[in-house]
Scaffold this motif. Structure first.
Motif, short mmCIF file in Angstrom:
data_model
loop_
_atom_site.label_atom_id
_atom_site.label_comp_id
_atom_site.label_asym_id
_atom_site.label_seq_id
_atom_site.Cartn_x
_atom_site.Cartn_y
_atom_site.Cartn_z
N MET A 114 49.92 -50.07 67.30
CA MET A 114 48.68 -49.40 66.94
C MET A 114 48.21 -49.90 65.57
SD MET A 114 46.30 -47.15 67.66
CE MET A 114 46.99 -46.18 68.99
N ALA A 115 46.95 -50.28 65.48
CA ALA A 115 46.41 -50.81 64.24
C ALA A 115 46.34 -49.73 63.15
CB ALA A 115 45.01 -51.37 64.48
N GLN A 116 46.50 -50.18 61.91
CA GLN A 116 46.22 -49.32 60.77
C GLN A 116 44.72 -49.40 60.46
OE1 GLN A 116 48.99 -49.24 57.44
NE2 GLN A 116 50.32 -50.65 58.55
N PHE A 117 44.19 -48.33 59.87
CA PHE A 117 42.76 -48.26 59.57
C PHE A 117 42.61 -48.04 58.07
CE2 PHE A 117 38.50 -46.35 59.53
CZ PHE A 117 37.82 -47.15 60.44
N PHE A 118 42.08 -49.05 57.38
CA PHE A 118 41.93 -48.99 55.93
C PHE A 118 40.46 -48.81 55.58
CE2 PHE A 118 45.63 -52.03 56.33
CZ PHE A 118 46.60 -51.12 55.90
N VAL A 119 40.13 -47.75 54.89
CA VAL A 119 38.76 -47.52 54.41
C VAL A 119 38.70 -47.97 52.95
CG1 VAL A 119 36.92 -45.85 54.02
CG2 VAL A 119 38.46 -45.58 55.98
N VAL A 120 37.89 -49.00 52.67
CA VAL A 120 37.82 -49.54 51.32
C VAL A 120 36.39 -49.48 50.81
CG1 VAL A 120 39.77 -51.08 51.77
CG2 VAL A 120 37.44 -51.94 52.05
N HIS A 121 36.26 -49.46 49.49
CA HIS A 121 34.94 -49.46 48.87
C HIS A 121 34.32 -50.84 49.04
CE1 HIS A 121 31.79 -49.20 45.83
NE2 HIS A 121 31.94 -47.88 45.87
N PRO A 122 33.07 -50.95 49.50
CA PRO A 122 32.48 -52.27 49.77
C PRO A 122 32.27 -53.13 48.53
CG PRO A 122 30.84 -50.53 50.03
CD PRO A 122 32.16 -49.85 49.89
N GLU A 123 32.11 -52.50 47.36
CA GLU A 123 31.88 -53.27 46.14
C GLU A 123 33.15 -53.41 45.30
OE1 GLU A 123 29.10 -54.85 45.36
OE2 GLU A 123 28.23 -54.18 47.25
N ASN A 124 34.01 -52.40 45.33
CA ASN A 124 35.26 -52.43 44.56
C ASN A 124 36.43 -52.05 45.47
OD1 ASN A 124 34.20 -52.87 41.71
ND2 ASN A 124 33.04 -51.04 42.30
N PRO A 125 36.78 -52.93 46.40
CA PRO A 125 37.84 -52.60 47.36
C PRO A 125 39.17 -52.37 46.67
CG PRO A 125 37.24 -54.92 47.49
CD PRO A 125 36.22 -54.27 46.62
N GLN A 126 39.89 -51.37 47.15
CA GLN A 126 41.15 -50.97 46.54
C GLN A 126 42.21 -52.05 46.77
OE1 GLN A 126 39.08 -49.28 48.53
NE2 GLN A 126 39.45 -47.06 48.44
N PHE A 182 38.12 -50.44 66.03
CA PHE A 182 39.43 -49.78 66.14
C PHE A 182 39.62 -49.18 67.53
CE2 PHE A 182 42.24 -46.13 65.84
CZ PHE A 182 43.34 -46.67 65.19
N ASP A 183 38.59 -48.49 68.01
CA ASP A 183 38.69 -47.85 69.33
C ASP A 183 38.95 -48.87 70.43
OD1 ASP A 183 38.21 -45.44 68.09
OD2 ASP A 183 36.09 -45.36 68.63
N ARG A 184 38.38 -50.05 70.28
CA ARG A 184 38.47 -51.06 71.34
C ARG A 184 39.72 -51.94 71.23
NH1 ARG A 184 33.27 -54.17 73.72
NH2 ARG A 184 34.31 -55.47 75.28
N TYR A 185 40.15 -52.21 69.99
CA TYR A 185 41.20 -53.21 69.79
C TYR A 185 42.44 -52.69 69.07
CZ TYR A 185 37.61 -56.64 71.04
OH TYR A 185 36.65 -57.36 71.69
N ALA A 186 42.63 -51.39 69.03
CA ALA A 186 43.74 -50.82 68.26
C ALA A 186 45.09 -51.36 68.68
CB ALA A 186 43.72 -49.29 68.37
N ASN A 187 45.21 -51.74 69.95
CA ASN A 187 46.51 -52.23 70.43
C ASN A 187 46.67 -53.74 70.30
OD1 ASN A 187 47.48 -49.67 71.22
ND2 ASN A 187 46.29 -49.77 73.11
N GLN A 188 45.61 -54.43 69.85
CA GLN A 188 45.68 -55.89 69.71
C GLN A 188 45.63 -56.34 68.25
OE1 GLN A 188 42.46 -56.01 72.97
NE2 GLN A 188 43.29 -58.09 73.00
N LEU A 189 45.22 -55.45 67.37
CA LEU A 189 45.12 -55.76 65.95
C LEU A 189 46.21 -55.03 65.17
CD1 LEU A 189 41.25 -55.28 65.53
CD2 LEU A 189 42.46 -57.47 65.65
N SER A 190 46.54 -55.59 64.01
CA SER A 190 47.46 -54.90 63.10
C SER A 190 46.70 -53.98 62.15
CB SER A 190 48.27 -55.91 62.30
OG SER A 190 49.15 -56.62 63.14
N ALA A 191 45.43 -54.30 61.88
CA ALA A 191 44.65 -53.47 60.97
C ALA A 191 43.16 -53.72 61.18
CB ALA A 191 45.02 -53.75 59.51
N VAL A 192 42.38 -52.68 60.88
CA VAL A 192 40.93 -52.78 60.78
C VAL A 192 40.56 -52.33 59.38
CG1 VAL A 192 38.70 -51.94 61.63
CG2 VAL A 192 40.59 -52.32 63.24
N ILE A 193 39.80 -53.16 58.68
CA ILE A 193 39.36 -52.81 57.33
C ILE A 193 37.92 -52.32 57.41
CG2 ILE A 193 38.90 -53.66 54.99
CD1 ILE A 193 41.10 -55.72 55.44
N ASP A 194 37.70 -51.08 57.08
CA ASP A 194 36.37 -50.49 57.09
C ASP A 194 35.75 -50.63 55.70
OD1 ASP A 194 34.07 -49.04 57.32
OD2 ASP A 194 35.00 -47.20 58.04
#
Length: 208
Positions: free
Chosen positions: A1-13, A161-173
């Motif tokens: 299952m992919a991890q889901f990272f929510v990052v700031h678009p201008e100052n990503p953590q 994420f909904d479509r590829y959660a089982n094929q990806l290691s992470a989705v960066i939002d």
């Protein structure tokens, strides 16, 4: 299952991108926003990840994977660039352009075109993408996230994420991004040739 990272678009953590970079180092695929659309990336030196990247997109080995680089200097390590090409690249990077160039021996055969020995290469103009490249510590092979059998790229992290959660290691939002692939420009001939029109204003490059 992919991890889901929510990052700031201008100052990503940096902490989150370091985690994503480790997933890439471990052989995973990561979906990341760019200045054109979402892309899926993997480490350049990982043969298994390259095969997984092609399977996810339904691509054969004649389709160029794109090498994401941090800057113009890094392009010169993986592509043969003459003075004319260099001046054009200096004007055009960073930006939503993919350039077809002759690959150097530093590029694995699985990434370059099998008969032409060329490579798609670009420097993205997106802080999240560039920060991930820094976290990974090297260029990444990538492909626009266009679902197999469809024409339009994806640009919503939750839908990915909904479509590829089982094929990806992470989705960066990093927020929504344009829903257009890059414009592809072949620089191997006497003059730049537009292979695919997509994101970006070609008039800014004197091509339209």
């Amino acid at each position: 299952m992919a991890q889901f990272f929510v990052v700031h678009p201008e100052n990503p953590q940096a902490r989150l991108l370091k985690q994503a970079g480790q997933l890439l180092a471990d052989g995973g695929l990561v979906a990341v926003p760019t200045d054109s659309s979402y892309a899926v990336v993997a480490r350049l030196d990982d043969k298994t990840a390259a095969e997984a990247l092609r399977r996810l997109r339904g691509l054969d080995d004649r389709h160029h994977l794109t090498l994401l680089c941090r800057d113009l200097a890094e392009i010169g390590h993986f592509a043969r660039v003459d003075n004319r090409q260099y001046r054009f690249l200096k004007m055009a990077t960073p930006g939503p352009w993919t350039f077809i160039l002759e690959a150097t021996r530093e590029v694995p055969r699985r990434v370059s075109h099998p008969s032409r020995k060329t490579i798609g290469i670009r420097v993205p103009d997106h802080r999240v993408t560039l920060a991930l490249l820094e976290a990974a510590g090297s260029p990444l092979m990538s492909t626009t996230l266009i679902p197999d059998g469809e024409d339009d790229p994806m640009n919503d992290a939750q839908a990915i994420f909904d479509r590829y959660a089982n094929q990806l290691s992470a989705v960066i939002d990093g927020g929504a991004c344009p829903r257009q692939p890059t414009t592809v420009i072949d620089l191997t001939g006497e003059a730049p040739e537009i292979i695919r029109r997509g994101q970006g204003d070609l008039s800014a490059l004197g091509l339209d």
